[in-house]
Design a protein around this motif. Structure first.
Motif, PDB file in Angstrom:
ATOM      1  N   LYS A   1      -6.626 -13.898   9.564  1.00 58.83           N
ATOM      2  CA  LYS A   1      -6.168 -12.776   8.756  1.00 58.83           C
ATOM      3  C   LYS A   1      -6.426 -11.481   9.516  1.00 58.83           C
ATOM      4  N   PHE A   2      -5.577 -10.482   9.257  1.00 58.91           N
ATOM      5  CA  PHE A   2      -5.805  -9.165   9.839  1.00 58.91           C
ATOM      6  C   PHE A   2      -5.471  -8.112   8.789  1.00 58.91           C
ATOM      7  N   GLU A   3      -6.059  -6.944   8.950  1.00 59.27           N
ATOM      8  CA  GLU A   3      -5.838  -5.871   7.991  1.00 59.27           C
ATOM      9  C   GLU A   3      -4.703  -4.971   8.459  1.00 59.27           C
ATOM     10  N   GLU A   4      -3.819  -4.654   7.529  1.00 68.23           N
ATOM     11  CA  GLU A   4      -2.723  -3.720   7.795  1.00 68.23           C
ATOM     12  C   GLU A   4      -2.528  -2.889   6.536  1.00 68.23           C
ATOM     13  N   ALA A   5      -2.602  -1.580   6.662  1.00 70.84           N
ATOM     14  CA  ALA A   5      -2.431  -0.657   5.536  1.00 70.84           C
ATOM     15  C   ALA A   5      -3.386  -0.995   4.387  1.00 70.84           C
ATOM     16  N   GLY A   6      -4.607  -1.420   4.730  1.00 68.62           N
ATOM     17  CA  GLY A   6      -5.603  -1.705   3.715  1.00 68.62           C
ATOM     18  C   GLY A   6      -5.434  -3.031   2.998  1.00 68.62           C
ATOM     19  N   ILE A   7      -4.494  -3.867   3.445  1.00 66.43           N
ATOM     20  CA  ILE A   7      -4.231  -5.162   2.813  1.00 66.43           C
ATOM     21  C   ILE A   7      -4.350  -6.246   3.880  1.00 66.43           C
ATOM     22  N   MET A   8      -5.006  -7.354   3.531  1.00 67.92           N
ATOM     23  CA  MET A   8      -5.158  -8.452   4.480  1.00 67.92           C
ATOM     24  C   MET A   8      -3.828  -9.198   4.623  1.00 67.92           C
TER      25      MET A   8
ATOM     26  N   ASP B   1       0.847  -1.185   0.000  1.00 69.17           N
ATOM     27  CA  ASP B   1       0.000   0.000   0.000  1.00 69.17           C
ATOM     28  C   ASP B   1       0.889   1.244   0.000  1.00 69.17           C
ATOM     29  N   PRO B   2       0.522   2.282  -0.753  1.00 67.42           N
ATOM     30  CA  PRO B   2       1.338   3.508  -0.768  1.00 67.42           C
ATOM     31  C   PRO B   2       1.598   4.097   0.620  1.00 67.42           C
ATOM     32  N   SER B   3       0.707   3.851   1.561  1.00 68.98           N
ATOM     33  CA  SER B   3       0.907   4.387   2.913  1.00 68.98           C
ATOM     34  C   SER B   3       2.109   3.758   3.609  1.00 68.98           C
ATOM     35  N   GLU B   4       2.607   2.632   3.099  1.00 73.74           N
ATOM     36  CA  GLU B   4       3.750   1.950   3.704  1.00 73.74           C
ATOM     37  C   GLU B   4       5.099   2.502   3.234  1.00 73.74           C
ATOM     38  N   HIS B   5       5.090   3.342   2.210  1.00 75.21           N
ATOM     39  CA  HIS B   5       6.350   3.849   1.653  1.00 75.21           C
ATOM     40  C   HIS B   5       7.181   4.608   2.683  1.00 75.21           C
ATOM     41  N   SER B   6       6.544   5.440   3.474  1.00 74.84           N
ATOM     42  CA  SER B   6       7.307   6.211   4.472  1.00 74.84           C
ATOM     43  C   SER B   6       7.904   5.296   5.537  1.00 74.84           C
ATOM     44  N   MET B   7       7.205   4.218   5.887  1.00 79.06           N
ATOM     45  CA  MET B   7       7.757   3.261   6.864  1.00 79.06           C
ATOM     46  C   MET B   7       9.010   2.590   6.308  1.00 79.06           C
ATOM     47  N   PHE B   8       8.969   2.238   5.028  1.00 82.69           N
ATOM     48  CA  PHE B   8      10.114   1.588   4.404  1.00 82.69           C
ATOM     49  C   PHE B   8      11.301   2.553   4.326  1.00 82.69           C
ATOM     50  N   LYS B   9      11.035   3.792   3.966  1.00 81.87           N
ATOM     51  CA  LYS B   9      12.110   4.796   3.910  1.00 81.87           C
ATOM     52  C   LYS B   9      12.731   4.994   5.286  1.00 81.87           C
ATOM     53  N   ASP B  10      11.903   5.057   6.311  1.00 89.01           N
ATOM     54  CA  ASP B  10      12.420   5.185   7.682  1.00 89.01           C
ATOM     55  C   ASP B  10      13.259   3.964   8.060  1.00 89.01           C
ATOM     56  N   TYR B  11      12.779   2.786   7.697  1.00 85.43           N
ATOM     57  CA  TYR B  11      13.503   1.550   7.994  1.00 85.43           C
ATOM     58  C   TYR B  11      14.889   1.583   7.352  1.00 85.43           C
ATOM     59  N   LEU B  12      14.948   1.931   6.068  1.00 91.00           N
ATOM     60  CA  LEU B  12      16.226   1.955   5.358  1.00 91.00           C
ATOM     61  C   LEU B  12      17.180   3.025   5.884  1.00 91.00           C
ATOM     62  N   SER B  13      16.647   4.028   6.545  1.00 86.63           N
ATOM     63  CA  SER B  13      17.469   5.129   7.057  1.00 86.63           C
ATOM     64  C   SER B  13      18.031   4.860   8.449  1.00 86.63           C
TER      65      SER B  13
ATOM     66  N   LEU C   1       7.058 -13.831  10.521  1.00 89.65           N
ATOM     67  CA  LEU C   1       6.829 -12.711   9.610  1.00 89.65           C
ATOM     68  C   LEU C   1       5.352 -12.407   9.542  1.00 89.65           C
ATOM     69  N   ASP C   2       5.051 -11.233   9.044  1.00 90.85           N
ATOM     70  CA  ASP C   2       3.697 -10.861   8.646  1.00 90.85           C
ATOM     71  C   ASP C   2       3.750 -10.726   7.134  1.00 90.85           C
ATOM     72  N   THR C   3       2.792 -11.326   6.436  1.00 88.93           N
ATOM     73  CA  THR C   3       2.777 -11.237   4.979  1.00 88.93           C
ATOM     74  C   THR C   3       1.346 -11.139   4.485  1.00 88.93           C
ATOM     75  N   SER C   4       1.196 -10.668   3.275  1.00 91.28           N
ATOM     76  CA  SER C   4      -0.147 -10.447   2.741  1.00 91.28           C
ATOM     77  C   SER C   4      -0.789 -11.746   2.284  1.00 91.28           C
TER      78      SER C   4
END
Length: 144
Positions: A129-136, A27-39, A108-111
């Motif tokens: 199943k659980f919802e995270e960032a709009g994805i199950m 989900d596009p909302s996860e992009h900032s989390m990934f950028k923070d992770y890589l930083s 892990l958590d995976t879609s």
């Protein structure tokens, strides 16, 4: 094929890989989390190359007690899906964990779109199943 530790110089390539998987898997909302992770200063994260091209990335983290390892941000450039690169990188990460932390639990958590990939490697679904960032998603643990 070669795998090496992530370095900041690979940041943009990893972001391109993330974008290639959006919105089908990410989900596009996860992009900032990934950028923070890589930083972050200290992450155990790897990049996979096919010749000169960086085509996959993924890592893991440990809990504070170092009794569990969680797989983090395993991604393959979308045009390279189903060509064995994700499997190769997953095997490498699992081997790295098992070599450095023998006997540790791996989770892990995976879609819902990717859980079957992990089942091929011995991971089992735990719970509903659980919802995270709009994805199950599913929580999964590696069978010992």
């Amino acid at each position: 094929m070669r795998i090496e530790f992530y370095q900041l110089k690979y940041f943009e390539d990893c972001i391109k890989i993330l974008r290639s998987n959006t919105p089908k898997y990410i989900d596009p909302s996860e992009h900032s989390m990934f950028k923070d992770y890589l930083s972050r200063d200290r992450i155990t994260y790897f990049v996979l190359f096919d010749d000169l091209n960086l085509i996959a990335c993924g890592g893991y983290g440990l809990n504070k007690q170092k009794t569990k390892a969680g797989l983090d941000w395993g991604l393959v450039q979308s045009k390279y899906h189903n060509k064995g690169y994700g499997s190769e990188l997953l095997r490498y990460r699992l081997s790295h964990i098992q070599s450095n932390y023998p006997g540790i639990d791996i989770y892990l958590d995976t879609s819902q779109k990717t859980y079957k990939f992990y089942e091929k490697f011995g991971f089992i679904k735990e719970g509903e199943k659980f919802e995270e960032a709009g994805i199950m998603h599913y929580k999964m643990t590696l069978k010992k």
